[in-house]
Design an enzyme around this catalytic site. Structure first.
Site, PDB file in Angstrom:
ATOM      1  N   LYS A   1       1.543   6.304  13.382  1.00  0.00           N
ATOM      2  CA  LYS A   1       0.138   6.232  13.781  1.00  0.00           C
ATOM      3  C   LYS A   1      -0.408   7.605  14.178  1.00  0.00           C
ATOM      4  O   LYS A   1      -1.597   7.895  13.970  1.00  0.00           O
ATOM      5  CB  LYS A   1      -0.034   5.226  14.909  1.00  0.00           C
ATOM      6  CG  LYS A   1       0.229   3.784  14.491  1.00  0.00           C
ATOM      7  CD  LYS A   1      -0.740   3.328  13.410  1.00  0.00           C
ATOM      8  CE  LYS A   1      -0.617   1.862  13.078  1.00  0.00           C
ATOM      9  NZ  LYS A   1      -1.604   1.422  12.060  1.00  0.00           N
TER      10      LYS A   1
ATOM     11  N   ASN B   1      -6.491   0.036   6.692  1.00  0.00           N
ATOM     12  CA  ASN B   1      -6.110  -0.797   7.823  1.00  0.00           C
ATOM     13  C   ASN B   1      -4.686  -1.330   7.750  1.00  0.00           C
ATOM     14  O   ASN B   1      -4.092  -1.662   8.776  1.00  0.00           O
ATOM     15  CB  ASN B   1      -7.084  -1.982   7.913  1.00  0.00           C
ATOM     16  CG  ASN B   1      -6.595  -3.068   8.836  1.00  0.00           C
ATOM     17  OD1 ASN B   1      -6.582  -2.919  10.058  1.00  0.00           O
ATOM     18  ND2 ASN B   1      -6.160  -4.189   8.264  1.00  0.00           N
TER      19      ASN B   1
ATOM     20  N   TYR C   1       6.806   3.534  14.988  1.00  0.00           N
ATOM     21  CA  TYR C   1       5.407   3.099  14.950  1.00  0.00           C
ATOM     22  C   TYR C   1       4.481   4.202  15.460  1.00  0.00           C
ATOM     23  O   TYR C   1       3.471   4.532  14.823  1.00  0.00           O
ATOM     24  CB  TYR C   1       5.245   1.832  15.783  1.00  0.00           C
ATOM     25  CG  TYR C   1       3.859   1.251  15.774  1.00  0.00           C
ATOM     26  CD1 TYR C   1       3.406   0.522  14.685  1.00  0.00           C
ATOM     27  CD2 TYR C   1       3.001   1.415  16.862  1.00  0.00           C
ATOM     28  CE1 TYR C   1       2.125  -0.022  14.673  1.00  0.00           C
ATOM     29  CE2 TYR C   1       1.731   0.876  16.855  1.00  0.00           C
ATOM     30  CZ  TYR C   1       1.295   0.154  15.758  1.00  0.00           C
ATOM     31  OH  TYR C   1       0.024  -0.380  15.745  1.00  0.00           O
TER      32      TYR C   1
ATOM     33  N   VAL D   1       0.814  -1.220   0.000  1.00  0.00           N
ATOM     34  CA  VAL D   1       0.000   0.000   0.000  1.00  0.00           C
ATOM     35  C   VAL D   1       0.845   1.266   0.000  1.00  0.00           C
ATOM     36  O   VAL D   1       0.357   2.343  -0.351  1.00  0.00           O
ATOM     37  CB  VAL D   1      -0.972   0.045   1.194  1.00  0.00           C
ATOM     38  CG1 VAL D   1      -2.015  -1.051   1.092  1.00  0.00           C
ATOM     39  CG2 VAL D   1      -0.225  -0.025   2.529  1.00  0.00           C
TER      40      VAL D   1
END
Length: 256
Positions: A155, A85, A151, A59
């Site tokens: 996010k 997702n 991470y 993606v």
């Protein structure tokens, strides 16, 4: 929802697969994207009802998205729902995080969300019926912990994209919301090297998950993928008709 079409990335496992199974009971078409062709085909064999369009690509790579937009228009002539997702995990202190690791995490978790939303918003606007999008971020976007720099940054960026996209989409009746899960019982944990060591000590995956949840989660358990899929389905549905730009935390109290 039987005429509606939904796009899901990271669809072949975990929250993505649970969401695909849930939506397959109502929508007329599912566009499923994942890096693993084999896992996508295995999931497709389970689903009954909707027409399926499968694509296996990363993606975070821009090129495949143009082809996917064209394929969705040819096959369905519409898009109604988007679930961004797909994502990867990474754990290391900042000073031990290589730039390659940083780029890998940001590519999947932030570039991928951007590219999913860009393509999704284009298709939703062309259809002219409004629509909904949900981004799966993480409670790591709002709660700092050692060892999750790449991470958490990815996010947090994804969570802010939700709010920007919600403002941009509102004039066309496109709603964009985010889900910020805490611990969820998915392969993102079970495939981690440390988890197998925990299983060996605890005696089973169930005991290992319970032990991890007891250490940091007030409710004492992690969510199932199906529970997060239920929250996503709610945000996609007309039951949340006045919600946009919302970031819903579902973490068992971890962020308290």
């Amino acid at each position: 929802m039987t005429e509606r079409v939904a796009l899901i990335t990271g669809a072949a496992s975990g929250i993505g697969a649970a969401t695909a199974r849930r939506l397959s009971q109502g929508v007329g078409g599912l566009v499923l994207v994942d890096r693993s062709r084999d896992a996508l085909c295995a999931l497709a064999g389970e689903l009954r009802g909707p027409e399926l369009l499968l694509r296996d690509f990363d993606v975070g790579s821009e090129a495949p998205w143009s082809e996917l937009e064209e394929a969705v228009e040819r096959r369905f002539g519409r898009l109604d729902h988007v679930v961004a997702n797909a994502g990867v995990a990474h754990g290391a202190p900042l000073e031990e995080t290589t730039f390659d690791d940083w780029r890998r995490v940001l590519s999947a978790n932030l570039d991928g969300v951007f590219l999913t939303l860009r393509a999704g918003l284009r298709l939703l606007r062309k259809a002219g019926r409004g629509g909904t999008a949900v981004v799966v971020s993480s409670v790591a976007a709002v709660k700092a912990e050692p060892g999750i720099g790449a991470y958490a940054a990815s996010k947090a960026g994804a969570a802010q994209l939700v709010r920007v996209a919600a403002k941009e989409g509102a004039r066309d009746r496109i709603r964009v919301n985010g889900v910020l899960p805490g611990g969820v019982e998915t392969p993102i944990w079970t495939q981690a090297p440390f988890f197998q060591e925990l299983v060996d000590k605890a005696g089973s995956e169930r005991a290992a998950f319970d032990e991890m949840a007891a250490m940091a989660t007030p409710l004492g358990r992690y969510a199932s993928a199906d529970e997060i899929a239920g929250l996503i389905a709610f945000l996609l549905s007309d039951a949340s008709a006045t919600m946009t730009g919302a970031l819903l935390v579902s973490d068992g109290g971890y962020a308290l």
